[in-house]
Write a protein that holds these residues in place. Structure first.
Motif, mmCIF file in Angstrom:
data_model
loop_
_atom_site.group_PDB
_atom_site.id
_atom_site.type_symbol
_atom_site.label_atom_id
_atom_site.label_comp_id
_atom_site.label_asym_id
_atom_site.label_seq_id
_atom_site.Cartn_x
_atom_site.Cartn_y
_atom_site.Cartn_z
ATOM 1 N N GLN A 1 0.834 -1.211 0.000
ATOM 2 C CA GLN A 1 0.000 0.000 0.000
ATOM 3 C C GLN A 1 0.862 1.250 0.000
ATOM 4 O OE1 GLN A 1 -2.552 -0.387 3.375
ATOM 5 N NE2 GLN A 1 -3.958 -1.802 2.353
ATOM 6 N N ARG A 2 1.930 1.216 0.764
ATOM 7 C CA ARG A 2 2.818 2.387 0.847
ATOM 8 C C ARG A 2 3.452 2.685 -0.501
ATOM 9 N NH1 ARG A 2 5.598 6.241 2.634
ATOM 10 N NH2 ARG A 2 7.325 6.134 4.084
ATOM 11 N N VAL A 3 3.931 1.622 -1.193
ATOM 12 C CA VAL A 3 4.551 1.826 -2.498
ATOM 13 C C VAL A 3 3.503 2.226 -3.541
ATOM 14 C CG1 VAL A 3 5.802 0.672 -4.365
ATOM 15 C CG2 VAL A 3 6.485 0.298 -2.008
ATOM 16 N N SER A 4 2.312 1.634 -3.465
ATOM 17 C CA SER A 4 1.263 1.978 -4.430
ATOM 18 C C SER A 4 0.817 3.424 -4.296
ATOM 19 C CB SER A 4 0.060 1.051 -4.255
ATOM 20 O OG SER A 4 0.428 -0.272 -4.561
ATOM 21 N N SER A 5 1.000 4.025 -3.127
ATOM 22 C CA SER A 5 0.605 5.420 -2.932
ATOM 23 C C SER A 5 1.631 6.405 -3.489
ATOM 24 C CB SER A 5 0.382 5.703 -1.441
ATOM 25 O OG SER A 5 1.613 5.642 -0.743
ATOM 26 N N VAL A 6 2.794 5.919 -3.905
ATOM 27 C CA VAL A 6 3.816 6.794 -4.485
ATOM 28 C C VAL A 6 3.340 7.260 -5.859
ATOM 29 C CG1 VAL A 6 6.191 6.859 -5.374
ATOM 30 C CG2 VAL A 6 5.693 5.687 -3.230
ATOM 31 N N GLY B 1 3.177 7.951 -9.556
ATOM 32 C CA GLY B 1 3.805 7.293 -10.702
ATOM 33 C C GLY B 1 3.788 5.782 -10.609
ATOM 34 N N VAL B 2 3.396 5.234 -9.453
ATOM 35 C CA VAL B 2 3.305 3.777 -9.295
ATOM 36 C C VAL B 2 1.860 3.367 -9.504
ATOM 37 C CG1 VAL B 2 3.540 1.847 -7.684
ATOM 38 C CG2 VAL B 2 5.271 3.640 -7.743
ATOM 39 N N ASP B 3 1.651 2.426 -10.404
ATOM 40 C CA ASP B 3 0.311 1.941 -10.690
ATOM 41 C C ASP B 3 -0.081 0.811 -9.734
ATOM 42 O OD1 ASP B 3 -2.103 1.815 -12.160
ATOM 43 O OD2 ASP B 3 -1.336 0.083 -13.263
ATOM 44 N N ARG B 4 0.831 -0.132 -9.536
ATOM 45 C CA ARG B 4 0.565 -1.299 -8.705
ATOM 46 C C ARG B 4 1.859 -1.808 -8.107
ATOM 47 N NH1 ARG B 4 -2.814 -4.813 -12.501
ATOM 48 N NH2 ARG B 4 -0.772 -5.129 -13.367
ATOM 49 N N CYS B 5 1.746 -2.536 -7.005
ATOM 50 C CA CYS B 5 2.933 -3.106 -6.362
ATOM 51 C C CYS B 5 2.566 -4.426 -5.689
ATOM 52 C CB CYS B 5 3.505 -2.138 -5.324
ATOM 53 S SG CYS B 5 4.924 -2.817 -4.440
ATOM 54 N N ARG B 6 3.454 -5.393 -5.811
ATOM 55 C CA ARG B 6 3.292 -6.661 -5.104
ATOM 56 C C ARG B 6 4.557 -6.898 -4.288
ATOM 57 N NH1 ARG B 6 2.801 -12.083 -8.335
ATOM 58 N NH2 ARG B 6 4.581 -12.803 -7.175
ATOM 59 N N VAL B 7 4.377 -7.247 -3.018
ATOM 60 C CA VAL B 7 5.508 -7.422 -2.102
ATOM 61 C C VAL B 7 5.466 -8.834 -1.531
ATOM 62 C CG1 VAL B 7 6.556 -6.625 0.051
ATOM 63 C CG2 VAL B 7 5.511 -4.981 -1.488
ATOM 64 N N PRO C 1 11.645 5.441 -14.419
ATOM 65 C CA PRO C 1 12.009 4.716 -13.188
ATOM 66 C C PRO C 1 12.724 5.587 -12.167
ATOM 67 C CG PRO C 1 12.550 3.405 -15.102
ATOM 68 C CD PRO C 1 12.132 4.747 -15.617
ATOM 69 N N GLY C 2 13.537 6.534 -12.619
ATOM 70 C CA GLY C 2 14.273 7.391 -11.697
ATOM 71 C C GLY C 2 13.375 8.233 -10.811
ATOM 72 N N ALA C 3 12.130 8.454 -11.251
ATOM 73 C CA ALA C 3 11.219 9.297 -10.478
ATOM 74 C C ALA C 3 10.734 8.617 -9.202
ATOM 75 C CB ALA C 3 10.020 9.700 -11.338
ATOM 76 N N VAL C 4 10.803 7.283 -9.143
ATOM 77 C CA VAL C 4 10.275 6.575 -7.971
ATOM 78 C C VAL C 4 11.364 5.894 -7.147
ATOM 79 C CG1 VAL C 4 8.039 6.185 -9.066
ATOM 80 C CG2 VAL C 4 9.826 4.466 -9.292
#
Length: 195
Positions: free
Chosen positions: A119-124, A126-132, A155-158
């Protein structure tokens, strides 16, 4: 920080040992020819002239000994068990579902941490989705993140935000040493169709 997978070293060592064994067997078989036999050192085993490395009589004599059959079966079982173990090591393993933390009596549910980090990464931005996923040994767990970036996001933006999240996860999981691996992907832009 990216770290190599432990099974990569096991794979390379197993391949190297298998290659060396096959190469030695091939050289040993190939040198049974008379042209090669003259160049071999004195300690190298040689088949008799016009015969095989293990003669039929010698093999029959081995089979009559009491230790031969159990030895062959034991070596076969051990080799099969070792190869099965190597095969099963190729699949990622989930660690314990709970990790003990530095504070006495405190534990951390791994699944809860995975959801919170996703959830933390998905809230960044430019990030559409994240799986951890967190797996591996209890003292040195591995964190794997698969991050799907929105179309047009470099990619450099995140990267700074991802580094901050992994550093935060390391702080939460102390005294465990967390090794991180991040895989970035990008959602393809949909092209407009003209009719």
């Amino acid at each position: 920080m990216l770290t190599p997978e432990p099974r990569t070293a096991v794979n390379r060592a197993a391949l190297a040992l298998t290659g060396l064994a096959l190469a030695a067997g091939g050289v040993w078989t190939a040198t049974g020819h008379a042209a090669f036999a003259a160049r071999l050192p004195g300690w190298w085993p040689r088949p008799p002239a016009g015969g095989f490395l293990v003669q039929e009589g010698a093999l029959t004599a081995l089979r009559t000994r009491g230790w031969w059959t159990p030895a062959v079966v034991t070596v076969g079982v051990l080799a099969t068990a070792f190869l099965a173990w190597c095969f099963l090591r190729q699949f990622p393993r989930r660690g314990r579902s709970r990790l003990a933390l530095a504070a006495p009596g405190s534990v951390l549910r791994v699944e809860a941490l995975e959801r919170a980090l996703a959830q933390r990464v998905s809230s960044v931005e430019g990030v559409d989705r994240c799986r951890v996923r967190i797996h591996g040994p209890r003292r040195k767990p591995r964190l794997r993140m698969r991050v799907l970036l929105a179309a047009g996001t470099p990619p450099g933006a995140v990267l700074d935000a991802l580094h901050a999240v992994t550093a935060e996860a390391q702080g939460v999981m102390a005294p465990c040493v967390l090794r991180s691996r991040v895989r970035l992907g990008q959602r393809a832009r949909r092209s407009r169709h003209v009719r």
